[in-house]
Each structure stands twice: as structure tokens, then as C-alpha cells.
Scaffold this active site. Structure first.
Site, PDB file in Angstrom:
ATOM      1  CB  CYS A  89      84.728  62.098  14.375  1.00  0.00           C
ATOM      2  SG  CYS A  89      84.827  63.287  13.034  1.00  0.00           S
TER       3      CYS A  89
ATOM      4  CD  GLU B  35      85.661  62.495  19.076  1.00  0.00           C
ATOM      5  OE1 GLU B  35      85.563  63.706  19.218  1.00  0.00           O
ATOM      6  OE2 GLU B  35      86.646  61.959  18.556  1.00  0.00           O
TER       7      GLU B  35
END
Ligand SMILES: Cc1cc2nc3c(=O)[nH]c(=O)nc-3n(C[C@H](O)[C@H](O)[C@H](O)COP(=O)(O)OP(=O)(O)OC[C@H]3O[C@@H](n4cnc5c(N)ncnc54)[C@H](O)[C@@H]3O)c2cc1C
Lengths: 793, 290
Positions: free
Chosen positions: A369, A738
């Protein structure tokens, strides 16, 4: 005639991944596959204790073992000013412990030997005398008034606090809460997890005294940053350092930081004048390298009765372990936590954040992320669900009321980011339709009568991907742009290099597709190379879904530079002025006479054999790309689950994903990214965590305790697509690597909560292990914090 | 993997293997290696010598014998049992457990007998053996002896095997009546050890239970034989009251600890639930309606 873009492997082609050719044949070349003549092997001795003073270290036993060539301790590192190194978050981290050990698994000594067996024997022969200190394993203990000081090495550190930080409009938010009809509150924890790439970390340092050159093969997602860091830390001139990241067996953020093993192997090579290989094992990787998450939240949502959200408050407490080494490039202490609620139209928001030191491994890496965005979106979507429930409003309807509308872009997010594009409601509608939401309420009601518990959970979010823009993002002052270099050979084949570093994303496949799209050179005619700092242009590496938004943009831009030069050559070959030359995929032609043209390959040949007067020969160039903004993909994930009321076991009946990542370069790779991300999301929600017992022992430092999901239990996913091109990216692409890991967990948890709604339970912290679900069901109360852990007597 | 230094022998007869074990201190039998090798990797185990029994012929058979007993040789893999087409007809408990032991990769190497010898309280096979009243046949320098499984397992990771004895096969005694049974296991993920597991064996005479056995996995410091629970079933026709009594008795026989797999109370609850679920499969139709 223009070429067929799909046929040449351009944009939109689900081209098979070219790198898979070697991977599936076992021909990948990972750090551990590299063997250099005379190479020694290094093993790390780790601390068995979470917090202890080192009274003495006796290494004589290790030296006595035949085949041991060098033993490194903190004291020896200190003598060379290498006992501590800077972290990416402006803190320091011990390379080898000198004074104290501060987490279980911390690096204490290294043994360098003829083979890895002897190195390991050597570690076992080292005797360390520890004086145990009380360990701190959570923020509450860390902030207690009489808590022992973990970072007594730091001059001005008086407590275990790393930072206090805030963002947003406090007064405005206070006013919003004062005016609200309903305030919803919820507390939760995002547990500590680990990126856990299948390949652990490792390096081979090779210092050549005769040339003074240091070559390091390394498992790194960001080779150029490592080169700069090594140059600064080890005081070796940058041009005398070559970092090579060969094939990587996954990264997920774990391979962004600099680890003690890298530094120690470099010093060991300098001292022994032989190549030194360090290959971390899985336990070493799990216990000591960059973890993800470990953040507590207190969240509040202020609403009107009609569902309109007036303001949000968030307070986070983050547990950073013993050293603040969050791998993040923003100026914001808690990363991009304040990207929360970006997809909702909310006028006021305020976030306060406190970070603490504990006796746990450092890290805080962005596990698949952008820098704490996973926590932000999880908190956001759990707060949204609780708010909808508290208001008594349908969860889909509640989102619909608050989502930013298509005609509202550019939109300022509650905490001040600027989003630029999206079709949020359309994505939501597609998801609801696919899951069968219209009929679900009735189905749920009827099932409940028969003792079956069904639930649907929704997660909608947009996240900031693709750092940076150089105004706001840098790593130790180095700006977050990226680069590409393209050389077209005379026969029209080409080599492309970028400053990114693929580790499963498929750059070797997709970058060639961008070039094919821009130049009409078939993707198969282009090789892509990354990861060698002596050959690749400077770049910031691959993480935070930044490669397509930044390096991918640079690939398009360098291709356009090449095309501009080729156009001049084409004009020369066609004997017309440049203004009269038109482009279609793969060829230039004379305006008004489409049959008079030259192919890009003919231009390439001419660049080396027949350039116009005054033109530099050759057809190569490079481009540095500084993105004007982050990219903002949107996703809607919806899970339908059934909970077994007798055991608390829950099964996913259906999972629907609607992703809008703008233009898809290779749809198959995009789908692979989403599938992989949802699998990780499912793991987080269902089974995965690293916890610590009261003595600071790490539970989760092996694959029996730290669970990676397999094909057996991972549910099937149904994927849908919406395309809203990114307005500022040269080919309209947004990050996608992500989204599913970030947005997925809340969908699963919300679904289980929905199934339990009638019991009054509002929160169970991840992972939703069966015993926690069963406990909540039978007691009707929330289950918070980490699963209970007892030390075995 | 970088274990401590060790010697490796691969004998081709039991006699040769036993004499190697007798002659060398700290020698260990290597069967499937799925427990021993990981321990050596972690250096929790550092045997001076491995005596690999995989090249000894005749140990890889399993099947029903003419006397009604069922024998499982020392080199029969979990996967052999999982894939057997006939096992279920004879040994429903073992057939139910086979696909739940470890993961497919481990099952291709790991052995049934090796698992019992490993005596892990979380091992699934020992619970089946306990429920089925099985025995282990051990061979040493002085010949063979047969040891009932509850005697064989001396504690967590401990058996009564002498250092120079090899377990050559497991024996399940013949059933008195019709054999029924099953195995249920709660695991967090495929390949995980049991949060809790229950092995049930029933020997039915018509609709009456003639003999019963219940083995419990992962809910105590050793494999548990829930003898009171089993005794409660004998003579009954599995009416609801009996089933409840057995479930409660089985839960009472456990001494689980709270850990990252679940709390002690939860594990107890799962044992009771699984006993009920297993028995429900064998309740006569009338009892179910009632
Ligand atoms: C990832 C993983 C998951 C697992 N999950 C489970 C699970 O869910 N449930 C479960 O029950 N098990 C599980 N296991 C353990 C697995 O079933 C092992 O195969 C089994 O416990 C041991 O059998 P083995 O043949 O591999 O024995 P080995 O590893 O070869 O030996 C184990 C021990 O028994 C001794 N030994 C073995 N055979 C003999 C013999 N014939 N005579 C004398 N001594 C002997 C060895 O000396 C050693 O001490 C798992 C293992 C792994 C690696």
C-alpha cells in the site's frame, strides 16, 4: 496501414508475461542463485529477548570453529561508526546491538564462514550475557508514566513517544460535531502483519580492493536509493558503488528499507576482501524485518439524520517497534493516513496521531500500500459501516448519499488532497447488482429464521497511488520522480531501462506494451531491464503502486521523444517538411498521401545510416517524470458471507470486485494484481497477525504461526471493470497494485459484522478467527485487541 | 536449511537399521521427515545420525487382515491412506482424517506410523489410534513387541520406544459389530495443526453401540482418550440425551490452553460441538426426529 495494436502487444493486450518464461522453467536469477568465486557466507545471531542489557559477548567459541573467517559484533561496528544507521523516517536503527537489545530477533552478531553451516555453528558458539529488562509490547504500556525507556540511546528522548502529529481542521470539525444529529463512535485495531515475500532478504557484497569498487547484489525494491544510502552510511563514493537487484521473489514493501544484514555483509566483504553472501531465512525475515500496520484507532463520525456526514474525527496510536523506520517518503508522520474518506464528500475532518516505541521489531513498511493507506481505508470503511448501522440507514444507501459525484471533480478531500476523476456511484451499482443486493435483505431475514447467519459487507474507496510529485514527496531529500531510457537499435528493436524495479508486477511485459503503443514497435521487439544502478537511469524504485503512475509515464514520455526525432527522420526520408508528416501506429506518412510512408523501423535504420544534415545520429533518449498529482483509482469490493453460529467459522459465499484504475495496459496483469490483493485482504481479515506475549516473544515468526492463505481456503473472486482515465497521466493509467489489499479487508469484516448485526456486536478486530466470532456471537459484545496469547509454562 | 552436522545411513533391512541404532548413540529414525527435518532445520533436534528407513522393503503396505484387524506399515504415507479406495470400507475414522492431516505436500511424504512416534499432542493420527484402540508393533535387537497406543505415547513428544527400536507397523484390532466413525478437525488454514480435533469410533451391533472410542487432538498436553465420553455411548442407541452427555464428558476431559488458535473455553466448546456433529451422522432416523 496502421498496425493492429493488440496484435503488436500494445495497450489493452493481455500479453503473456515474458518474465514467466524463465520463472516457470526455474531459470530465474535470484540473489541466492548468484555464486561468486571465493564467496563466504554470513549468518546473523539474533537476540532471544525483547529487552535486555548486553553485559558481555564472548565470541571466542565461534573463532575456534574451523572455517570461521570473521565474527562481527556491535563493538566492531561502532569502531567504524557503523553500529547505528539512519532510517527512512529520520530516526536511527542499530545495525548490531551495542548497549541493549530492543526486540526479540534483533541482530547481535554476525559470523562469516566458508559455508552457511559453519556460519550457523559459529552463531551457536557465541555466548551473550544478557540482563533482562521489562519488555513493552503495546502503546498503553509504552505511554505508562513509569515505563522503562526503550530508546535511552537518544539524547533528548525522555519517554517512549515517537511523535504527536495532527492534520485537518479542528475547529470546523468541532462545530460539525456540535451540529450533528447523530454521532457514531468506534474503536479498533489493525493488527501487525508482515509482507512476507516468498523470497526473504539477502545480499552479496563484493568489495574489490584493486578497483575500490563495491558491488552488492541485493533484494531491494529501490536499488538507487540504496546506492545513495550506502554511499552516505559507509562513506564510499557513489560512483564506486554498484547495486544490482536481480530477480526478486516478491517485495510488498518488505524490501524497501536498508537492513542490518546488508550493512554487515558490506563491512564483512571490506574486511575479508572476499564476496560475502547473506541469505536470511524465513524466520529471520518474519521476526526482524519491516512489518506492516499495528495501529489503534478511535473514530467518530458526525451525521445528519438524512445520512449526510458532516465531519469525522480520527485518533490513531501507532506502534512502531524499537526504531522508527517507517519506509515512507511523505512529510507526514503517520504516512497518508489522512487520505481517509477521500471518496466521500465530507466538509470537516481532524486527525491526531501518536506514535510510540515498543520492544517489537521495527518497520512500519507500506505492506502492499501507499504508506498507511491500508489502515486509513480500513478504518474509513469500518467507521462508515458502524455509522450507517448507528443511523439505521442501509449501508449502500448511506454510501450513495456521501460519495463524491462524477461532476464534482476536481474534489478536495476532507483532509486536503485533490482527487481528479472517477465514477464512484457507477462502480457501487455494478457491485450491488453483481452481489444481488436488491434481494439480499429478504434472503438474510429468512436465513436467520432458519438459524443461518448471512451478511454482506461493502467497501468503497479511492486511494492515493503513485508518489510523488516532488513538492510533497521525497526520501531523505531525494525527490520522488522516476525515469526511463530507451535505445532503439538500427533494426528497430529496442532496449528500455527504468529506475523502477519489478518484483512480480510484470514490468518486463507492460513497459514494452507502452512503448509498442507509443511507437508501434511490437512489444516482443523490446527488452526491458531494471535493477542495475550502473546501467539503469536513476529512479526511486517500485512500491506504493508508483511504477505505472511514475516510471510508466516516463516510458510513455521517452517514447514520445523518440517519436519526435523519428518524425524528423521520416520527413527527411519522405522528402517533405516535418509539418506534412502524419503518424499512425508504427509509421509516418505524407499528409494527403497515406500510401507514401516509412515505418518506425525504417526511421531507426536511417538514424544510424542516413540522418539529415546537422542531426545527431542514433535513436535513444531518456525521460524523467515528475507527476503533477497522485493517481486516484477507485474500488468497490462486496463480500457475502455465512457465519456458522455453532463454531464462529465464516465462509465467503461470493466476492465481487469493481475496480477503476483508469486505462489498463495489460488487463490480465491487472486482474492478477486484484486477485492477489484480494487474497491478501482475505488473509488479513481471516487468519493473519503477528502478536507478542507479555515477555515480548514474537508469535508469528514462522509459517506455522503466521498463515499465508493457500488455494484451498481462498474464495473465488468475480472481477468487474470501470475505466475513468487519469486526466494527468500520459496514457490515462492509475495505480492498481494495491487497491485490493487496501480496500478488501473491510469488505470481509463488514460482511461478518452484518451477519452479526442482530446481536448488537459492532466490532471484532482482525483477524476474525472463529473463536473471536463465536465469542462475540455468544456474549453480544465487541472483541478488541490482539487474540489472547499465553506463554507456555 | 542448515542443520547441525549429522551422519546419514540408509539401510536396506530392518536388522541392519536396528544394529545401526544400537551401535550409535543419538541416532534417530528418519521416516517421512516431515517433523524431524523441520526440527533439525530449527536446530531443536541435532541427532548425530539419521537412519533412513525409506529403503527398507515391505513397510509400505496397509490393508485388512484375515483376522479382521487392519495393519498400516511404517512407510505408509498420509497420501496413501487419503487416496486408498478401500480404506473407508474398513476404517471410516482413518479415512475421514486422512485428507485433514497437514497439507497435500506434507501428506505425500509424512507417514502414519511416524506421526504416532512423533507423539505431538496436535497430531491427528494418534487421536484416531486412541479412538480405535490401536497398537504399535516395535522391533528391536530382541525381537518384536506390541504396545497399546495409550501406553506407547508416554507424554508430549515422548514414546516408550527404546533408542534401538523401530515401529514397524500400526495395528487396528477387529471390530465387534459394524464399524462406524469419523474425524472432524477445526483448522485456521489447510496445513495448520488442529485448533481442536475429534476422532470417533463406533462399533455397532444393530442400532446399539457395542464399543466406542473418542480421541481428542490439540486440547491437552498429550493426545486425549475421552474414555468417560466413550463409555457413555456404549449400550445406547445414540439418543439425544446420550449424545449430549458424551459431548459434555468429552469437553470435560480436555485441558486446553488459550493461544493464538483460540481460547481454552472455545476449544472445549468445539470438542463438544464436534462430538455432537459426529454422532449425529450415526444417529438412527428416529432419534434425529425426536
Ligand atoms: C507444514 C506441516 C504441517 C503439518 N500438519 C500436520 C497436521 O495438521 N496434523 C498432523 O498430525 N501432523 C501434521 N504435520 C506432521 C506430519 O504429519 C508428519 O509427517 C508426522 O508427524 C511425522 O511423520 P514422518 O513420517 O514425517 O516422521 P519423521 O519426521 O521422519 O519422524 C518424526 C519422529 O518420529 C520418529 N520416527 C518416525 N518413524 C519412526 C519409526 N517407524 N520408528 C521409530 N521412530 C520413528 C523419528 O525418529 C522422529 O523422532 C505437519 C507437518 C508439516 C511440516
Amino acid at each position: 496501414m496502421a498496425l493492429d495494436e493488440i496484435k503488436i502487444g500494445g495497450l489493452g493486450a493481455s500479453r503473456k508475461r515474458v518474465e514467466d518464461n524463465r520463472f516457470i522453467r526455474g531459470k530465474g536469477n535470484y540473489v541466492d542463485d548468484v555464486v561468486l568465486p571465493g564467496m563466504l557466507h554470513m549468518e546473523i545471531l539474533r537476540s532471544p529477548l525483547a529487552h535486555a542489557r548486553i553485559k558481555s559477548i564472548d565470541v571466542s567459541g565461534a573463532w575456534a570453529i574451523p572455517g570461521v573467517r570473521l565474527v562481527l559484533t556491535g563493538e566492531m561496528m561502532a569502531a567504524r561508526n557503523l553500529a547505528w544507521m539512519p532510517t527512512l523516517s529520520y530516526d536511527t536503527q542499530a545495525v548490531l546491538a551495542t548497549d541493549k537489545v530492543r526486540f526479540q530477533g534483533q541482530e547481535v552478531a554476525c559470523v562469516i564462514a566458508d559455508d552457511p553451516y559453519v556460519a550457523k555453528d559459529g552463531c551457536e558458539a557465541i555466548v551473550v550475557d544478557y540482563e533482562p529488562l521489562p519488555p513493552i509490547v503495546n502503546p498503553t504500556q509504552a505511554m505508562a508514566p513509569d515505563a522503562p525507556l526503550i530508546r535511552d540511546d537518544k539524547v533528548n528522548q525522555v519517554d517512549n513517544k515517537v511523535f504527536d502529529w495532527e492534520v485537518g481542521d479542528k475547529e470546523g470539525t468541532d462545530r460539525a460535531f456540535a451540529e450533528a444529529d447523530v454521532v457514531s463512535e468506534i474503536d479498533m485495531h489493525y493488527p501487525r502483519s508482515h509482507p512476507s515475500p516468498i523470497e526473504a532478504c539477502g545480499s552479496i557484497a563484493d568489495f574489490d580492493r584493486s578497483t575500490s569498487k563495491l558491488t552488492v547484489y541485493m533484494t531491494t525494491q529501490a536499488p538507487h536509493i540504496i546506492r545513495a544510502a550506502v554511499s552516505l552510511v559507509a562513506e564510499i563514493p557513489e560512483h564506486m558503488i554498484r547495486i544490482i537487484a536481480p530477480d526478486l521473489g516478491g517485495g510488498f514493501g518488505n524490501k524497501v528499507p536498508v537492513y542490518p544484514g546488508y550493512v554487515a555483509s558490506i563491512l564483512a566483504s571490506i574486511l575479508t576482501e572476499r564476496p560475502v553472501k547473506w541469505i536470511e531465512d524465513k524466520s529471520g525475515n518474519l521476526i526482524s524485518t519491516g512489518f506492516g500496520r499495528d495501529v489503534y484507532l478511535k473514530g467518530q463520525v458526525a451525521m445528519r439524520n438524512d445520512g449526510k456526514i458532516l465531519g469525522v474525527r480520527m485518533h490513531t496510536e501507532s506502534d512502531h517497534g524499537a526504531f522508527f523506520s517507517d519506509a515512507q517518503p511523505s512529510k507526514f508522520k503517520i504516512g497518508l493516513m489522512h487520505s481517509a474518506f477521500a471518496c466521500y464528500d465530507i466538509p470537516n475532518a481532524h486527525l491526531t496521531a501518536t506514535g510510540v516505541y515498543t520492544n517489537k521489531a521495527p518497520g512500519g513498511v507500506a505492506y502492499r500500500c501507499s504508506f498507511r493507506v491500508t489502515e486509513a481505508m480500513y478504518f474509513q470503511e469500518r467507521m462508515i459501516q458502524a455509522a450507517a448501522d448507528d443511523l439505521g440507514m442501509d449501508q449502500a444507501e448511506f454510501r450513495r448519499v456521501n460519495l463524491v459525484r462524477d461532476d464534482d471533480f476536481p474534489h478536495r478531500t476532507p483532509f486536503g488532497f485533490l482527487t481528479d476523476s472517477g465514477q464512484y456511484e457507477k462502480c457501487l451499482d455494478i457491485g450491488l447488482e453483481a452481489i444481488g443486493y436488491a434481494d439480499f435483505k429478504q434472503e438474510q431475514e429468512e436465513a436467520r429464521k432458519r438459524g443461518r447467519l448471512l451478511g454482506i459487507g461493502i467497501s468503497t474507496m479511492t486511494e492515493p497511488l503513485g508518489a510523488g510529485n516532488s513538492r510533497e514527496y521525497d526520501i531523505l531529500g531525494i525527490k520522488m520522480f522516476d525515469s526511463a531510457e530507451l535505445r532503439v537499435h538500427m533494426t528497430g528493436k529496442a532496449i528500455l531501462r527504468t529506475g523502477a524495479k519489478t518484483q512480480g508486477q510484470g514490468h518486463e511485459t507492460t513497459w514494452a506494451q507502452i512503448v509498442a503503443h507509443e511507437l508501434g514497435i511490437p512489444a516482443d521487439d523490446i527488452v526491458v531491464e531494471e535493477g542495475d544502478t550502473d546501467t539503469a537511469p536513476f529512479g526511486m524504485g517500485t512500491y506504493a503502486s508508483r511504477s505505472t503512475p511514475v516510471a510508466g509515464a516516463a516510458v510513455a514520455m521517452v517514447s514520445r521523444k523518440i517519436r519526435a526525432k523519428a518524425r524528423k527522420i521520416a520527413a527527411h526520408l519522405l522528402e517533405v517538411s516535418e509539418e506534412d508528416v502524419e503518424w499512425e501506429l508504427g509509421r509516418f506518412y505524407v499528409r494527403g498521401a497515406q500510401d507514401r510512408g516509412v515505418s518506425i523501423q525504417e526511421c531507426a535504420m536511417a538514424a544510424y545510416s542516413n540522418v539529415p544534415d546537422g542531426m545527431e545520429p542514433g535513436l535513444e533518449n531518456n525521460a524523467y517524470y515528475d507527476p503533477p498529482n497522485l493517481t486516484w483509482p477507485f474500488a468497490c469490493y462486496i463480500a457475502k458471507v455465512e457465519v456458522d453460529p455453532e463454531t464462529g467459522v465464516w465462509d465467503v459465499l461470493k466476492m465481487v470486485a469493481v475496480d477503476d484504475c483508469g486505462v489498463r495496459i495489460n488487463p490480465m496483469i491487472v486482474e492478477g494484481q486484484i486477485m492477489g490483493g484480494l487474497t491478501e485482504a482475505y488473509a488479513m481479515a481471516n487468519m493473519q497477525f503477528i502478536t507478542f506475549d507479555e515477555d515480548g516473544n514474537c508469535i508469528g515468526s514462522n509459517y506455522m504461526d503466521y498463515l499465508l492463505p493457500t488455494a484451498w481456503e481462498t474464495p473465488g473472486f468475480e472481477l468487474h471493470e470501470v475505466v475513468t482515465p487519469c486526466p494527468h497521466h500520459p496514457i490515462g493509467a492509475k495505480g492498481i497494485g494495491e487497491c485490493a489489499t487496501v480496500g478488501g479487508p473491510a469488505a470481509f469484516v463488514n460482511a461478518v459484522m452484518d451477519a452479526l448485526k442482530h446481536t448488537g456486536v459492532r466490532n471484532i478486530d482482525m483477524p476474525l478467527l472463529p473463536d473471536r466470532v463465536y465469542g462475540a456471537l455468544t456474549t453480544g459484545s465487541d472483541i478488541s485487541g490482539m487474540p489472547p496469547v499465553k506463554t507456555e509454562a | 536449511m542448515f542443520p547441525s552436522r549429522f551422519d546419514y545411513k540408509s539401510p536396506t533391512s530392518l536388522e541392519e537399521a536396528i544394529s545401526l541404532l544400537s551401535a550409535h548413540e543419538d541416532a534417530k529414525v528418519l521416516a517421512g521427515g516431515q517433523s524431524l527435518i523441520p526440527m533439525m532445520k530449527l536446530r531443536f533436534a541435532a541427532p548425530a545420525m539419521l537412519v533412513d528407513i525409506n529403503n527398507i522393503p515391505g513397510l509400505d503396505q496397509h490393508g485388512a487382515q484375515s483376522d479382521g484387524s487392519y495393519r498400516i506399515g511404517a512407510l505408509v504415507r498420509h497420501a496413501d491412506l487419503e487416496k486408498s479406495k478401500t480404506l473407508g470400507d474398513h476404517q471410516p475414522t482413518i479415512a475421514a482424517a486422512a485428507p485433514l492431516v497437514a497439507d497435500p505436500i506434507v501428506r505425500t511424504r509424512g507417514t502414519f506410523v511416524g506421526s504416532v512416534c512423533h507423539a505431538d499432542p496436535q497430531g491427528d493420527w494418534a487421536s484416531c489410534m486412541v479412538a480405535l484402540d490401536g497398537s504399535i508393533v516395535a522391533q528391536g535387537p530382541n525381537g518384536r513387541r506390541t504396545i497399546a497406543v495409550d501406553e506407547f505415547v508416554a507424554g508430549p513428544f515422548q514414546t516408550v520406544l527404546a533408542a534401538d527400536e523401530i515401529a514397524v507397523e500400526a495395528i487396528i484390532p477387529p471390530a465387534s459389530g459394524t464399524r462406524k466413525g469419523g474425524y472432524l478437525k477445526l483448522e485456521r488454514r489447510v496445513g495448520d495443526f488442529a485448533t481442536a480435533g475429534v476422532a470417533l469410533s463406533l462399533e455397532m451391533s444393530g442400532s446399539t453401540v457395542a464399543k466406542a472410542g473418542i480421541g481428542l487432538t490439540g486440547v491437552g498436553s498429550a493426545t486425549i482418550s475421552a474414555t468417560e465420553a466413550a463409555a457413555a455411548l456404549v449400550g445406547s442407541s445414540l439418543d439425544d440425551a446420550t449424545v449430549d452427555a458424551a459431548a459434555e464428558a468429552a469437553a470435560a476431559a480436555t485441558s486446553p490452553r488459550s493461544d493464538h488458535r483460540g481460547s481454552a473455553d472455545y476449544k472445549r466448546h468445539i470438542v463438544a460441538t464436534f462430538v455432537r456433529r459426529l454422532l449425529a451422522q450415526h444417529q438412527p432416523a428416529e432419534a434425529k426426529v425426536a
